[in-house]
Scaffold this active site. Structure first.
Site, PDB file in Angstrom:
ATOM      1  N   ASP A 192      -9.533  -4.498  -5.561  1.00  4.33           N
ATOM      2  CA  ASP A 192      -9.065  -3.334  -4.981  1.00  4.33           C
ATOM      3  C   ASP A 192      -9.194  -2.010  -6.168  1.00  4.33           C
ATOM      4  O   ASP A 192      -8.901  -2.473  -7.171  1.00  4.33           O
ATOM      5  CB  ASP A 192      -7.615  -3.684  -4.759  1.00  4.33           C
ATOM      6  CG  ASP A 192      -6.977  -2.576  -4.143  1.00  4.33           C
ATOM      7  OD1 ASP A 192      -7.690  -1.277  -3.593  1.00  4.33           O
ATOM      8  OD2 ASP A 192      -5.720  -2.399  -3.795  1.00  4.33           O
ATOM      9  N   SER A 206       0.914  -1.238   0.075  1.00  8.45           N
ATOM     10  CA  SER A 206       0.128   0.126   0.009  1.00  8.45           C
ATOM     11  C   SER A 206       0.943   1.027  -0.028  1.00  8.45           C
ATOM     12  O   SER A 206       1.748   1.353  -0.857  1.00  8.45           O
ATOM     13  CB  SER A 206      -1.000  -0.022   1.211  1.00  8.45           C
ATOM     14  OG  SER A 206      -2.019   0.720   1.033  1.00  8.45           O
ATOM     15  N   HIS A 239      -8.201  -5.011  -1.063  1.00  9.12           N
ATOM     16  CA  HIS A 239      -6.718  -4.343  -0.729  1.00  9.12           C
ATOM     17  C   HIS A 239      -6.175  -5.129   0.210  1.00  9.12           C
ATOM     18  O   HIS A 239      -6.565  -5.283   1.421  1.00  9.12           O
ATOM     19  CB  HIS A 239      -6.847  -3.046  -0.461  1.00  9.12           C
ATOM     20  CG  HIS A 239      -5.869  -2.172  -0.434  1.00  9.12           C
ATOM     21  ND1 HIS A 239      -4.819  -1.875  -1.409  1.00  9.12           N
ATOM     22  CD2 HIS A 239      -5.183  -1.342   0.604  1.00  9.12           C
ATOM     23  CE1 HIS A 239      -4.000  -1.190  -1.062  1.00  9.12           C
ATOM     24  NE2 HIS A 239      -3.970  -0.738   0.212  1.00  9.12           N
TER      25      HIS A 239
END
Length: 328
Positions: free
Chosen positions: A235, A137, A267
C-alpha cells in the site's frame, strides 16, 4: 462502485443481529448497530467509520456488513457503524460536521438520537468505559481525528475511549516520509485527490490529513490510552502509517502504540479478500486489541530506526477543529 447496500438482518453465520437507527432523518444521517449473540451483560462498544476515500461506500454496504458481523461476533462487542455524508456533495469540513450532531455513545446528550426501544441495545448492553474507535482508510483518518477532539474536549456520560484502531489509514503530506514514494506523478495525484475531497479548502499538510506534522504537545492530547495501526506492505499509504506510529511514540504521549504490518498485500486487502488467511490473522489482531490483549507477534513490525526522529514541528491548528465530527 461502493453504492450497493444490504438491509439490516440477523446474520446466519455469526448470529449477529443488526438494525438501523436514524440520527437525523431529514439530514440523512444514520448508524447501523450490531449486537453479537452474547450472554455478557455489558459489551465493549466499537464505533466504526467506513473507508472509501471520503467519496464512496456507506455503513450499509455488503462489504462493511460482512466485516462488522465478523468483528462484532469475534470481539463480543456491540458495534455502531456510522453512515456519514460524503464528498463532493459535502466535502470536509461541512460533511464531517454534519455526520455528527448526535453521537452514538453518550459523548453528547444527543448521542444517537434514539427514542423509545430503539436505543435499548446501547443503553442496556454497551459498556461506555470500554469504547473503541475503529476505521479503515478514510475511516481511520476520522477515528484519529475523533480521538484528538475527545482529548481536547473530553467526553460526557462516563464514556472513555480505551483504544483507537486505524486500519490502513488515509493520511498524506507534502513531503515524503521515510520509505514513501518519491515519484512526482504519484505525489501530484495524491495531492490533487485530497484537494478534490476537501474542495481545495485545506492543504495536504493540514493536521486533519497529515497528523505526522503535528507538534509533540499536540500529539499528547490524543484522547485514548492504546492505539493500533495496521498497514499493508504494498500500500502506498503504508509508509505514512508507520510514520504515524513513530511520531506518536516519540511525542511523549505516554500510551501504548502498536504497528501491525501484513507483507505482500495492498490497501484494505482484508475487505477485498476477507476469507484469506492473512485477513483472518489481521482480524484476530484487531479482536485481541479490543479485548485487551497484545496483537499476534508474528505479523507485527518494528518501526524502522529511520523514523526515529520523525516528529512534526508546530503547525497551525485547523480552523474547523472546534466543530470536528462528533460521532461518538
Amino acid at each position: 462502485m461502493g453504492t450497493d447496500t444490504v438491509p439490516a438482518s440477523v446474520d446466519p453465520g455469526t448470529g449477529v443481529a443488526s438494525k438501523d437507527v436514524a440520527l437525523d432523518a431529514a439530514a440523512g444521517l444514520a448508524v447501523r448497530l450490531y449486537l453479537p449473540n452474547s450472554t455478557a451483560e455489558r459489551l465493549p462498544l466499537v464505533v466504526f467509520y467506513h473507508g472509501g476515500a471520503f467519496v464512496t461506500e456507506s455503513a450499509f454496504s455488503p462489504t462493511y456488513q460482512r466485516y462488522l458481523n465478523a468483528l462484532a461476533s469475534k470481539a463480543g462487542a456491540l458495534a455502531v457503524s456510522v453512515d456519514y455524508h460524503l464528498s463532493p456533495e459535502r466535502p470536509p469540513p461541512d460533511g464531517l460536521r454534519r455526520r455528527v450532531d448526535g453521537a452514538p455513545v453518550g459523548a453528547r446528550e444527543r448521542a444517537v438520537r434514539v427514542r423509545g426501544g430503539r436505543g435499548a441495545w446501547l443503553s442496556r448492553r454497551a459498556d461506555l468505559t470500554r469504547l473503541f474507535l475503529v476505521g479503515d482508510s478514510a475511516g481511520g483518518n476520522i477515528a484519529h481525528n475523533m480521538a484528538m477532539r475527545a482529548g481536547r474536549e473530553g467526553l460526557d456520560g462516563g464514556a472513555t475511549i480505551q483504544g483507537v484502531a486505524l486500519l490502513d489509514p488515509y493520511f498524506w503530506g507534502k513531503l515524503p516520509v521515510p520509505s514513501e514514494t518519491r515519484d512526482p506523478a504519484e505525489r501530484r495525484w495524491r495531492d490533487r485527490t485530497w484537494s478534490f475531497v476537501c474542495a481545495g479548502r485545506y492543504g495536504v499538510d493540514d493536521p486533519v490529513i497529515n497528523p505526522v506534522a503535528m507538534a509533540r504537545d499536540e500529539w499528547r492530547r490524543l484522547g485514548c490510552a492504546h492505539v493500533l495501526v495496521t498497514v499493508a506492505g504494498l500500500d502506498v499509504l503504508a509508509a505514512r502509517g508507520r510514520a504515524y506510529v513513530a511520531a506518536l511514540g516519540a511525542s511523549g504521549w505516554g500510551g501504548d502504540v502498536r504497528l501491525y504490518e501484513t507483507t505482500g498485500e495492498s490497501h484494505v486487502y482484508f475487505l477485498l479478500k476477507p476469507d484469506g488467511a492473512k485477513a483472518a490473522k489481521e482480524m484476530d489482531a484487531v479482536v485481541a486489541f479490543i479485548n485487551g490483549n497484545r496483537p499476534l507477534e508474528s505479523s507485527e513490525s518494528e518501526v524502522s530506526a529511520e523514523y526515529g526522529n520523525f516528529v512534526g514541528t508546530p503547525t497551525k491548528e485547523p480552523e474547523w477543529n472546534s466543530t470536528l465530527y462528533t460521532v461518538i
